[in-house]
Design an enzyme around this catalytic site. Sequence first.
Site, PDB file in Angstrom:
ATOM      1  N   ASP A  18       0.827  -1.210   0.000  1.00 20.86           N
ATOM      2  CA  ASP A  18       0.000   0.000   0.000  1.00 20.86           C
ATOM      3  C   ASP A  18       0.865   1.266   0.000  1.00 20.86           C
ATOM      4  O   ASP A  18       1.984   1.275   0.509  1.00 20.86           O
ATOM      5  CB  ASP A  18      -0.902  -0.007   1.241  1.00 20.86           C
ATOM      6  CG  ASP A  18      -2.030   1.006   1.129  1.00 20.86           C
ATOM      7  OD1 ASP A  18      -2.438   1.324  -0.008  1.00 20.86           O
ATOM      8  OD2 ASP A  18      -2.508   1.473   2.181  1.00 20.86           O
ATOM      9  N   ASN A  20       1.304   3.398  -2.936  1.00 21.58           N
ATOM     10  CA  ASN A  20       1.838   3.823  -4.238  1.00 21.58           C
ATOM     11  C   ASN A  20       1.328   5.204  -4.639  1.00 21.58           C
ATOM     12  O   ASN A  20       2.082   6.049  -5.123  1.00 21.58           O
ATOM     13  CB  ASN A  20       1.403   2.855  -5.344  1.00 21.58           C
ATOM     14  CG  ASN A  20       2.044   1.492  -5.209  1.00 21.58           C
ATOM     15  OD1 ASN A  20       2.988   1.322  -4.445  1.00 21.58           O
ATOM     16  ND2 ASN A  20       1.526   0.521  -5.951  1.00 21.58           N
ATOM     17  N   GLY A  21       0.021   5.406  -4.448  1.00 21.32           N
ATOM     18  CA  GLY A  21      -0.598   6.665  -4.872  1.00 21.32           C
ATOM     19  C   GLY A  21      -0.046   7.839  -4.079  1.00 21.32           C
ATOM     20  O   GLY A  21       0.289   8.895  -4.629  1.00 21.32           O
ATOM     21  N   ASP A  65     -12.334  -4.501  -4.232  1.00 15.23           N
ATOM     22  CA  ASP A  65     -12.864  -3.152  -4.008  1.00 15.23           C
ATOM     23  C   ASP A  65     -12.118  -2.090  -4.813  1.00 15.23           C
ATOM     24  O   ASP A  65     -12.598  -0.957  -4.930  1.00 15.23           O
ATOM     25  CB  ASP A  65     -12.818  -2.811  -2.510  1.00 15.23           C
ATOM     26  CG  ASP A  65     -13.882  -3.564  -1.733  1.00 15.23           C
ATOM     27  OD1 ASP A  65     -15.019  -3.673  -2.236  1.00 15.23           O
ATOM     28  OD2 ASP A  65     -13.581  -4.058  -0.634  1.00 15.23           O
ATOM     29  N   ASN A  66     -10.957  -2.439  -5.342  1.00 16.00           N
ATOM     30  CA  ASN A  66     -10.199  -1.459  -6.142  1.00 16.00           C
ATOM     31  C   ASN A  66     -10.864  -1.145  -7.484  1.00 16.00           C
ATOM     32  O   ASN A  66     -10.482  -0.171  -8.151  1.00 16.00           O
ATOM     33  CB  ASN A  66      -8.750  -1.899  -6.361  1.00 16.00           C
ATOM     34  CG  ASN A  66      -7.895  -1.825  -5.113  1.00 16.00           C
ATOM     35  OD1 ASN A  66      -6.994  -2.631  -4.915  1.00 16.00           O
ATOM     36  ND2 ASN A  66      -8.158  -0.864  -4.232  1.00 16.00           N
ATOM     37  N   TRP A  67     -11.899  -1.920  -7.868  1.00 15.28           N
ATOM     38  CA  TRP A  67     -12.662  -1.574  -9.081  1.00 15.28           C
ATOM     39  C   TRP A  67     -13.360  -0.235  -8.923  1.00 15.28           C
ATOM     40  O   TRP A  67     -13.779   0.367  -9.916  1.00 15.28           O
ATOM     41  CB  TRP A  67     -13.717  -2.642  -9.392  1.00 15.28           C
ATOM     42  CG  TRP A  67     -13.178  -3.973  -9.826  1.00 15.28           C
ATOM     43  CD1 TRP A  67     -13.255  -5.143  -9.122  1.00 15.28           C
ATOM     44  CD2 TRP A  67     -12.500  -4.305 -11.062  1.00 15.28           C
ATOM     45  NE1 TRP A  67     -12.657  -6.166  -9.834  1.00 15.28           N
ATOM     46  CE2 TRP A  67     -12.196  -5.684 -11.020  1.00 15.28           C
ATOM     47  CE3 TRP A  67     -12.117  -3.556 -12.184  1.00 15.28           C
ATOM     48  CZ2 TRP A  67     -11.537  -6.336 -12.066  1.00 15.28           C
ATOM     49  CZ3 TRP A  67     -11.457  -4.207 -13.214  1.00 15.28           C
ATOM     50  CH2 TRP A  67     -11.175  -5.576 -13.148  1.00 15.28           C
ATOM     51  N   ARG A 169       2.045  -4.703   6.200  1.00 15.27           N
ATOM     52  CA  ARG A 169       1.392  -3.675   5.392  1.00 15.27           C
ATOM     53  C   ARG A 169       2.268  -2.433   5.381  1.00 15.27           C
ATOM     54  O   ARG A 169       2.661  -1.930   6.436  1.00 15.27           O
ATOM     55  CB  ARG A 169       0.002  -3.317   5.938  1.00 15.27           C
ATOM     56  CG  ARG A 169      -0.708  -2.271   5.049  1.00 15.27           C
ATOM     57  CD  ARG A 169      -2.138  -1.999   5.452  1.00 15.27           C
ATOM     58  NE  ARG A 169      -2.794  -1.134   4.477  1.00 15.27           N
ATOM     59  CZ  ARG A 169      -4.035  -1.267   4.043  1.00 15.27           C
ATOM     60  NH1 ARG A 169      -4.792  -2.242   4.509  1.00 15.27           N
ATOM     61  NH2 ARG A 169      -4.539  -0.438   3.153  1.00 15.27           N
ATOM     62  N   ARG A 175      -4.791  -1.782   8.766  1.00 14.81           N
ATOM     63  CA  ARG A 175      -6.005  -2.573   8.517  1.00 14.81           C
ATOM     64  C   ARG A 175      -5.697  -3.639   7.487  1.00 14.81           C
ATOM     65  O   ARG A 175      -4.679  -3.589   6.802  1.00 14.81           O
ATOM     66  CB  ARG A 175      -7.168  -1.680   8.068  1.00 14.81           C
ATOM     67  CG  ARG A 175      -6.867  -0.819   6.868  1.00 14.81           C
ATOM     68  CD  ARG A 175      -8.100  -0.005   6.451  1.00 14.81           C
ATOM     69  NE  ARG A 175      -7.764   0.976   5.429  1.00 14.81           N
ATOM     70  CZ  ARG A 175      -7.569   2.281   5.649  1.00 14.81           C
ATOM     71  NH1 ARG A 175      -7.713   2.773   6.860  1.00 14.81           N
ATOM     72  NH2 ARG A 175      -7.245   3.076   4.656  1.00 14.81           N
ATOM     73  N   LEU A 176      -6.633  -4.616   7.386  1.00 13.96           N
ATOM     74  CA  LEU A 176      -6.414  -5.774   6.506  1.00 13.96           C
ATOM     75  C   LEU A 176      -6.994  -5.565   5.113  1.00 13.96           C
ATOM     76  O   LEU A 176      -6.581  -6.234   4.174  1.00 13.96           O
ATOM     77  CB  LEU A 176      -7.024  -7.031   7.126  1.00 13.96           C
ATOM     78  CG  LEU A 176      -6.418  -7.449   8.474  1.00 13.96           C
ATOM     79  CD1 LEU A 176      -7.122  -8.703   9.006  1.00 13.96           C
ATOM     80  CD2 LEU A 176      -4.922  -7.726   8.334  1.00 13.96           C
TER      81      LEU A 176
HETATM   82  C1  IPE Z   1      -5.452  -2.616  -0.255  1.00 16.34           C
HETATM   83  O1  IPE Z   1      -5.135  -1.280  -0.327  1.00 16.34           O
HETATM   84  C2  IPE Z   1      -5.346  -3.248  -1.598  1.00 16.34           C
HETATM   85  C3  IPE Z   1      -3.991  -3.336  -2.142  1.00 16.34           C
HETATM   86  C4  IPE Z   1      -2.903  -2.948  -1.560  1.00 16.34           C
HETATM   87  C5  IPE Z   1      -3.903  -3.939  -3.446  1.00 16.34           C
HETATM   88  P1  IPE Z   1      -6.247  -0.153  -0.470  1.00 16.34           P
HETATM   89  O2  IPE Z   1      -5.510   1.112  -0.589  1.00 16.34           O
HETATM   90  O3  IPE Z   1      -7.186  -0.494  -1.566  1.00 16.34           O
HETATM   91  O4  IPE Z   1      -7.017  -0.272   0.918  1.00 16.34           O
HETATM   92  P2  IPE Z   1      -7.885   0.812   1.689  1.00 16.34           P
HETATM   93  O5  IPE Z   1      -8.904   1.338   0.726  1.00 16.34           O
HETATM   94  O6  IPE Z   1      -6.956   1.894   2.124  1.00 16.34           O
HETATM   95  O7  IPE Z   1      -8.472   0.071   2.849  1.00 16.34           O
HETATM   96  C1  IPE Z   2      -1.620   0.226  -3.338  1.00 19.10           C
HETATM   97  O1  IPE Z   2      -1.347   1.579  -3.343  1.00 19.10           O
HETATM   98  C2  IPE Z   2      -1.750  -0.340  -4.722  1.00 19.10           C
HETATM   99  C3  IPE Z   2      -3.130  -0.685  -5.090  1.00 19.10           C
HETATM  100  C4  IPE Z   2      -4.166  -0.636  -4.321  1.00 19.10           C
HETATM  101  C5  IPE Z   2      -3.321  -1.128  -6.456  1.00 19.10           C
HETATM  102  P1  IPE Z   2      -2.529   2.625  -3.371  1.00 19.10           P
HETATM  103  O2  IPE Z   2      -2.893   2.901  -4.783  1.00 19.10           O
HETATM  104  O3  IPE Z   2      -3.655   2.182  -2.505  1.00 19.10           O
HETATM  105  O4  IPE Z   2      -1.810   3.877  -2.754  1.00 19.10           O
HETATM  106  P2  IPE Z   2      -2.426   4.876  -1.689  1.00 19.10           P
HETATM  107  O5  IPE Z   2      -2.848   4.056  -0.516  1.00 19.10           O
HETATM  108  O6  IPE Z   2      -3.569   5.573  -2.357  1.00 19.10           O
HETATM  109  O7  IPE Z   2      -1.292   5.786  -1.380  1.00 19.10           O
HETATM  110 MG    MG Z   3      -4.087   2.451  -0.529  1.00 14.24          MG
END
Ligand code: IPE
Ligand code: IPE
Ligand code: MG
Length: 236
Positions: A18, A20-21, A65-67, A169, A175-176
Amino acid sequence: MSKTPATRVPQHLAIIMDGNGRWASRRGRPRWMGHARGARTAREIVAHCARLGVKDLSLYAFSSDNWKRPREEVGFLLELFSSHLESQLADLITHGIRLSIFGRRDRLPSALVDAIVHAEARTAAGTRMHLHVAIDYSGRAAIAQAFAEAPDLPDASTALLPPVDLLLRTGGERRLSDFLLWESAYAELAFVEAFFPDLTPSMLNEVIADYASRERRFGDVGAAATPASAAPATRV
Ligand code: IPE
Ligand code: IPE
Ligand code: MG
């Protein structure tokens, strides 16, 4: 290089990759750049885990949920998975790493499904480490699927992985997010503030050294426990 003895290395390490963004946003860059850097980091971490003697490494790449994310971000990630699978294939084979992708496949683009099937077949003989990458994965859905497939013996289902020893994480959240819920029943948990693109092998060594210092009890009494009979007699 790591000084962690192989015996104290988790057999099954799971990583929620988690941050990257946020890694990109902090630099004033678009989120996709963070994902691209994250893919590079994933490559290094995979190689490092194989060197350490991790037997199963599970990486959370895309949750069901990433969709919900913007179309362009989802599109970029799916493209990244396809190209990464292709570019990493020779390395995985050379290092004896078996790759399995877990999660739903019916919502993935057919080109990605083809790349997955191809990569899994080409790496199937790898015995050094089993790399599991979660794409369109939901822990709750996997448990439901496991019970539907094998109501008496859910552990025998292909929807479930071996028990997780250490779950890490990155990115500071604690969180999970629906990852490996069943398998992590007795997992040791570790959280680091670093965003995933900044995770280094030496940071991972520190996390593993901390894991190695913990006592896992699985409901039993600890090694330092005094016998129950030595406790003062109590009447109930
Ligand atoms: C969990 O991260 C999914 C991945 C790392 C691929 P998210 O960024 O989607 O989780 P939330 O929304 O913060 O719980
Ligand atoms: C995790 O990084 C990668 C994926 C969920 C694909 P995020 O994209 O959730 O990065 P943040 O949490 O928004 O920084
Ligand atoms: Mg994230």
